[in-house]
Scaffold this motif. Structure first.
Motif, mmCIF file in Angstrom:
data_model
loop_
_atom_site.group_PDB
_atom_site.id
_atom_site.type_symbol
_atom_site.label_atom_id
_atom_site.label_comp_id
_atom_site.label_asym_id
_atom_site.label_seq_id
_atom_site.Cartn_x
_atom_site.Cartn_y
_atom_site.Cartn_z
ATOM 1 N N CYS A 21 0.965 -1.292 0.024
ATOM 2 C CA CYS A 21 0.048 -0.144 -0.036
ATOM 3 C C CYS A 21 0.907 1.222 0.048
ATOM 4 O O CYS A 21 2.250 0.936 -0.080
ATOM 5 C CB CYS A 21 -0.954 -0.088 1.188
ATOM 6 S SG CYS A 21 -0.180 0.263 2.854
ATOM 7 N N ARG A 36 -2.235 3.680 4.639
ATOM 8 C CA ARG A 36 -1.653 3.119 5.800
ATOM 9 C C ARG A 36 -2.734 3.431 7.097
ATOM 10 O O ARG A 36 -2.713 2.835 8.211
ATOM 11 C CB ARG A 36 -0.313 3.188 6.101
ATOM 12 C CG ARG A 36 0.012 4.646 6.773
ATOM 13 C CD ARG A 36 1.678 4.824 6.701
ATOM 14 N NE ARG A 36 2.225 6.200 7.493
ATOM 15 C CZ ARG A 36 2.047 7.122 6.906
ATOM 16 N NH1 ARG A 36 1.599 7.490 5.598
ATOM 17 N NH2 ARG A 36 2.642 8.225 7.528
ATOM 18 N N TYR A 63 -5.411 -2.848 5.383
ATOM 19 C CA TYR A 63 -4.913 -4.081 6.096
ATOM 20 C C TYR A 63 -5.995 -5.223 5.876
ATOM 21 O O TYR A 63 -5.651 -6.127 5.641
ATOM 22 C CB TYR A 63 -4.330 -3.524 7.379
ATOM 23 C CG TYR A 63 -3.624 -2.584 7.487
ATOM 24 C CD1 TYR A 63 -3.862 -1.444 7.865
ATOM 25 C CD2 TYR A 63 -2.202 -2.761 7.251
ATOM 26 C CE1 TYR A 63 -3.037 0.047 7.861
ATOM 27 C CE2 TYR A 63 -1.316 -1.722 7.418
ATOM 28 C CZ TYR A 63 -1.724 -0.462 7.944
ATOM 29 O OH TYR A 63 -0.871 0.812 8.113
ATOM 30 N N LEU A 106 5.276 -0.849 2.572
ATOM 31 C CA LEU A 106 4.584 0.550 2.031
ATOM 32 C C LEU A 106 5.643 1.747 2.423
ATOM 33 O O LEU A 106 6.432 1.425 3.228
ATOM 34 C CB LEU A 106 3.276 0.958 3.222
ATOM 35 C CG LEU A 106 3.613 0.887 4.467
ATOM 36 C CD1 LEU A 106 3.607 2.458 4.680
ATOM 37 C CD2 LEU A 106 2.485 0.551 5.574
ATOM 38 N N MET A 134 0.270 1.736 11.812
ATOM 39 C CA MET A 134 1.037 0.608 11.025
ATOM 40 C C MET A 134 0.904 -0.511 12.150
ATOM 41 O O MET A 134 0.821 -1.876 11.610
ATOM 42 C CB MET A 134 2.498 0.896 10.843
ATOM 43 C CG MET A 134 2.609 1.872 9.328
ATOM 44 S SD MET A 134 3.980 2.093 8.544
ATOM 45 C CE MET A 134 4.893 2.962 10.044
ATOM 46 N N VAL A 171 4.449 -5.576 8.835
ATOM 47 C CA VAL A 171 4.130 -3.987 8.150
ATOM 48 C C VAL A 171 5.659 -3.313 8.015
ATOM 49 O O VAL A 171 6.407 -3.313 9.064
ATOM 50 C CB VAL A 171 3.422 -3.433 8.796
ATOM 51 C CG1 VAL A 171 3.241 -1.807 8.260
ATOM 52 C CG2 VAL A 171 1.909 -3.964 8.722
ATOM 53 N N GLY A 197 7.198 0.025 6.948
ATOM 54 C CA GLY A 197 7.112 1.437 6.469
ATOM 55 C C GLY A 197 8.167 2.164 6.345
ATOM 56 O O GLY A 197 9.049 2.275 7.174
#
Ligand code: ING
Length: 304
Positions: free
Chosen positions: A170, A175, A181, A194, A220, A231, A233
């Motif tokens: 994504c 997010r 999610y 992401l 997140m 996840v 980020g």
């Protein structure tokens, strides 16, 4: 048994307007080499990683806007990145502005791709939640014209088989939305990749500025825990063309815990060995969707 994927979250510091794609790719190749030295399998780059975050400016002429977009991937400037990653045996995730012809129309998307260790594009995502505004708003210290320069993504939130696991992507504002999610969680995603470009200051709501870092981590970590997924980020950080952007690049386990985080707002590689099986304990108990979800009560979520 555990399925370890060692991830390099490749935070980029500011990219100047004057910086060429070739210069940015050089910075990214340096990340690839560091990642290889640290035993990584996969490197994740930020959103719109090839240029400065151009939606901060109003541009009237379409050709000026289109200069920030890639017409082919890989193209002449990005081929060295694909070649070096393949030479090093690294998969990578890259965010960029995609200009393409579809159904006889020129389309503009805020896009991310997943490239496997053989240099093949095995996944593509186009940003769905576009923040900001579509018209020039001179009252703002800087613009956020994603609604003007990009179309809403048209690929949904797909999950791809790669590296022995199930990976989704994504982009930035996505997010902040739990649906992002959950749609991937319902496809048994094991790691969400992401990138983001998040200004410290949000002109329409300056009272939120003190919360930027907290909200970045909160959304997140929540997305990871509530869908039993990793996840990753990755920020474009620092003061870019006069606009400070948050860092906070981090790798989050399905437990919801941050296992590694950046400590600068420059180019910085954050790495962690991620066991894709770590989510199983949650998928078999508290988030066993088949046993516990009650979709007959969730209808409002998909109503416009
Ligand atoms: N950037 C920001 C983000 O969602 C934003 C937009 C900034 C939203 C501050 C809320 C507060 O992280 C992008 N590119 O989506």
């Amino acid at each position: 048994m555990s399925r370890i994927v060692t991830v390099g979250a490749a935070q980029l510091g500011p990219i100047a307007l004057a910086e060429s794609r070739a210069q940015v790719v050089e910075r990214m190749i340096a990340h690839l080499r560091t990642a290889k030295a640290r035993g990584c399998d996969l490197v994740v780059f930020p959103e719109l990683a090839l240029t400065t975050f151009f939606p901060r400016w109003f541009m009237a002429e379409q050709e000026k806007i289109d200069a920030f977009f890639e017409r082919e991937m890989p193209g002449p400037d990005t081929r060295p990145l694909f070649d070096e990653a393949k030479r090093l045996g690294l998969a990578f995730c890259l965010g960029y502005a995609e200009l393409t012809e579809e159904a006889g129309r020129t389309r503009h998307f805020n896009t991310a791709i997943l490239v496997d260790k053989q240099g093949e594009i095995v996944g593509k995502y186009r940003k769905i939640h576009l923040p900001g505004h579509a018209e020039h708003e001179p009252w703002r210290a800087f613009q956020h014209l994603e609604k003007r320069y990009f179309e809403t993504g048209n690929l949904g939130f797909p999950v791809f088989e790669a590296l022995g696991g199930r990976f989704g992507m994504c982009i930035c504002n996505d997010r902040r939305w739990p649906e992002t999610y959950r749609v991937m969680g319902l496809q048994n995603v094991e790691m969400v990749l992401l990138g983001y470009n998040t200004p410290v200051h949000n002109p329409p709501a300056p009272e939120h500025d003190r919360l930027g870092w907290h909200h970045n981590q909160l959304v997140m970590q929540a997305g990871a825990y509530q869908n039993a997924t990793w996840v990753v980020g990755v920020a474009k950080a620092g003061n870019e063309e006069g606009v400070p952007m948050i860092g906070g690049t981090q790798i989050i386990a399905p437990t919801g815990e941050t296992v590694a985080i950046a400590v600068t707002d420059q180019d910085e590689l954050v790495t962690a060995a991620c066991d894709l099986d770590l989510g199983l304990t949650f998928k078999r108990s508290v988030f066993d969707f088949a046993r516990h979800r009650e979709p007959q009560h969730y209808g409002l979520i998909v109503e416009t």
